[in-house]
Write an enzyme that holds these catalytic residues in place. Structure first.
Site, PDB file in Angstrom:
ATOM      1  N   LYS A  22       0.832  -1.210   0.000  1.00 53.35           N
ATOM      2  CA  LYS A  22       0.000   0.000   0.000  1.00 53.35           C
ATOM      3  C   LYS A  22       0.865   1.258   0.000  1.00 53.35           C
ATOM      4  CE  LYS A  22      -1.492   1.638   3.904  1.00 53.35           C
ATOM      5  NZ  LYS A  22      -1.699   2.956   4.522  1.00 53.35           N
ATOM      6  N   ARG A 101      -3.819  10.426   4.838  1.00 55.60           N
ATOM      7  CA  ARG A 101      -2.696  11.357   4.894  1.00 55.60           C
ATOM      8  C   ARG A 101      -1.862  11.351   3.611  1.00 55.60           C
ATOM      9  NH1 ARG A 101      -0.231  14.422   8.262  1.00 55.60           N
ATOM     10  NH2 ARG A 101       1.944  14.920   7.895  1.00 55.60           N
ATOM     11  N   ARG A 130       2.340  14.547  12.425  1.00 55.37           N
ATOM     12  CA  ARG A 130       3.139  14.235  11.242  1.00 55.37           C
ATOM     13  C   ARG A 130       3.038  15.440  10.300  1.00 55.37           C
ATOM     14  NH1 ARG A 130       1.439   8.211   9.464  1.00 55.37           N
ATOM     15  NH2 ARG A 130      -0.674   9.011   9.618  1.00 55.37           N
ATOM     16  N   PRO A 131       3.761  16.519  10.642  1.00 55.97           N
ATOM     17  CA  PRO A 131       3.582  17.769   9.907  1.00 55.97           C
ATOM     18  C   PRO A 131       4.118  17.687   8.485  1.00 55.97           C
ATOM     19  CG  PRO A 131       5.439  17.943  11.395  1.00 55.97           C
ATOM     20  CD  PRO A 131       4.783  16.628  11.698  1.00 55.97           C
ATOM     21  N   VAL A 132       3.555  18.543   7.616  1.00 54.94           N
ATOM     22  CA  VAL A 132       4.036  18.617   6.233  1.00 54.94           C
ATOM     23  C   VAL A 132       5.037  19.768   6.078  1.00 54.94           C
ATOM     24  CG1 VAL A 132       1.947  17.579   5.288  1.00 54.94           C
ATOM     25  CG2 VAL A 132       2.087  20.071   5.537  1.00 54.94           C
ATOM     26  N   ASP A 133       5.510  20.300   7.186  1.00 54.19           N
ATOM     27  CA  ASP A 133       6.441  21.429   7.133  1.00 54.19           C
ATOM     28  C   ASP A 133       7.661  21.119   6.271  1.00 54.19           C
ATOM     29  OD1 ASP A 133       4.655  22.360   8.932  1.00 54.19           O
ATOM     30  OD2 ASP A 133       6.055  22.667  10.584  1.00 54.19           O
ATOM     31  N   ASP A 315       5.823   0.767  11.880  1.00 56.40           N
ATOM     32  CA  ASP A 315       4.563   0.119  11.508  1.00 56.40           C
ATOM     33  C   ASP A 315       4.474  -1.322  11.985  1.00 56.40           C
ATOM     34  OD1 ASP A 315       3.463   2.334  10.367  1.00 56.40           O
ATOM     35  OD2 ASP A 315       3.736   1.711   8.289  1.00 56.40           O
ATOM     36  N   ILE A 337       9.606   7.198  16.471  1.00 58.52           N
ATOM     37  CA  ILE A 337       9.106   7.864  15.269  1.00 58.52           C
ATOM     38  C   ILE A 337       7.871   8.714  15.574  1.00 58.52           C
ATOM     39  CG2 ILE A 337       8.372   7.546  12.885  1.00 58.52           C
ATOM     40  CD1 ILE A 337      11.225   6.574  13.452  1.00 58.52           C
ATOM     41  N   ARG A 407      -8.028  -0.394   5.529  1.00 56.48           N
ATOM     42  CA  ARG A 407      -7.115   0.563   4.893  1.00 56.48           C
ATOM     43  C   ARG A 407      -5.795  -0.088   4.510  1.00 56.48           C
ATOM     44  NH1 ARG A 407      -5.212   4.367   8.345  1.00 56.48           N
ATOM     45  NH2 ARG A 407      -4.316   5.339   6.486  1.00 56.48           N
TER      46      ARG A 407
END
Length: 428
Positions: A22, A101, A130-133, A315, A337, A407
């Site tokens: 996935k 996400r 889990r920022p996209v910065d 995971d 993490i 998912r």
């Protein structure tokens, strides 16, 4: 809501097919936005997240045709033809992005090929910040103008993006993938330093190369990309899912079984295999996949710390905790993490596990037996840990809110039943 009922204590035997990954399929699908030619992806798993990405790409103008489930190119998963000849929109709306996400992966390709993108800030599992910065800072280095407005990332490029040297302050898989795709259509050379090394990143890079991209350093933490004016179509088979491989390996270990995981690759799960072997589980590559078995004696507690690849994967942390709950002695599992990824602990404790959390570490003291109980899933991998515990527990386990499982695990009940598990889904 659907529930899964498990009556534990039955060893798993036989063979179990591992589907396409996935986490590799999602960025590969987003890569279709980089070209007006057809990208053919085979071995795609049939999962809710894949459907969500397909719906988002269709909204943007990607034409998708599914060629069925017949084996193709040596793979048995679905095959999609994706063609973005003409873009219908550069907006990835909240109602689609909130479900997953990985939807943020359309940002880089849209900006690189079409010069603009409006992407809702993403949703996904509630396992921590889990920022996209990192994505946005790096795209700004390549010349993008980026604003945040009303919950959306609004990005524009005056002409083409420009190559740059980008040093990620921390390893980011989706950040690496987003910038890798964007750099393929940028002017000049881009270097991604401290890049993620996960097999899914390398799979994307190999597909992009097949599409005509110029990329060096695949599989390392330094990627060098020389931008092209355009990319073409390609055919690419998605790699097997290493987290599905690991999850079923734990199921076999917990139940004392012997199963061939068909299509699995040992080189993608070496860190997990090392932990399992220390715990008393046999893991070996053989023709057709990876064989996992536990025939002699009890499990032994083993410490583990999550790290970016090639370290132990975050995971697999919840699944390993379910395994250690029945091992002899104690094990310390440390999560480095995500800061909120121990939500499965109270549910495992409801089944009789002895687990104490101290900051970023959990101390697991093995018990002789787990007991079936009603439990509640909180995220994708936590859900799987409860299923695994149920396979080993005495009595019946009822796992609620199993939509999380859909998912990331294709035909979960059918695959386990075929190996001897007593498991069923009850429609809600």
């Amino acid at each position: 809501m659907d529930r899964i009922l498990i009556r534990g204590g039955r060893p798993l035997h036989g063979s179990l097919p591992i589907g396409g990954a996935k986490n590799a399929a999602l960025p590969l699908m987003a890569a279709s936005l980089l070209t007006d030619q057809t990208l053919t992806l085979s071995n795609l798993p049939h999962l809710v997240d894949i459907v969500s990405m397909a719906n988002l790409l269709a909204e943007l103008g990607v034409d998708m045709r599914m060629n069925g489930d017949a084996p193709r190119d040596g793979h048995a998963g679905r095959t999609f033809d994706l063609t973005c000849a003409r873009l219908a929109s550069t907006t990835a709306p909240y109602e689609l992005v909130r479900k997953m996400r990985a939807s943020v992966l359309v940002l880089g390709p849209l900006l690189a090929r079409h010069g603009e993108a409006r992407v809702s800030l993403p949703g996904g599992c509630a396992i921590g910040t889990r920022p996209v910065d990192f994505h946005l800072t790096a795209l700004r280095q390549m010349g993008a103008e980026i604003d945040l407005a009303s919950g959306y990332v609004v990005a524009r490029a005056r002409g083409r993006l420009t190559g740059a040297r980008i040093v990620f302050p921390a390893v980011t898989v989706t950040g690496t993938e987003n910038l890798l795709m964007a750099a393929c259509l940028a002017d000049g050379e881009t270097v991604l330093a401290n890049a993620a090394r996960e097999p899914e990143v390398s799979d994307l890079a190999r597909c992009l190369i097949a599409m005509g991209a110029d990329i060096d350093g695949v599989g390392t933490d330094s990627l060098r990309i020389r931008g092209r004016d355009s990319l073409g179509g390609a055919r690419h088979a998605v790699i097997p899912d290493r987290i599905e491989t690991g999850s079923y390996a734990v199921a076999i270990a917990l139940t004392g079984g012997d199963v061939l995981l068909e299509g699995a690759r040992i080189d993608h799960v070496e860190a997990l295999a090392e932990v399992l072997r220390k715990a008393g589980v046999e893991v070996a590559e053989e023709t057709g996949g990876v064989r996992v078995s536990r025939r002699n004696g009890p499990l032994t507690g083993v410490d583990a710390m999550t790290e970016p690849y090639p370290g132990f994967p975050t995971d697999m942390q919840a699944q390993l905790m379910a395994l250690m709950a029945t091992a002899q002695g104690a094990a310390m599992i440390t999560e480095t993490i995500f800061e909120n990824r121990f939500m499965h602990v109270p549910e495992l404790c409801r089944m009789g596990a002895d687990i104490n959390v101290h900051g970023a570490s959990a101390i697991v003291r093995g018990v002789d037996n787990l007991s079936g109980a009603p439990v509640m899933a909180t995220d994708l991998r936590a859900s799987m840990s409860l299923v695994l515990a149920g396979l080993a527990a005495r009595g019946q386990t009822e796992v609620n809110r199993v939509y999380h499982l859909d998912r990331g695990y294709e035909r979960l009940e059918a695959k386990l039943m075929a190996c001897g598990a007593d498991i069923e889904r009850v429609k809600g």
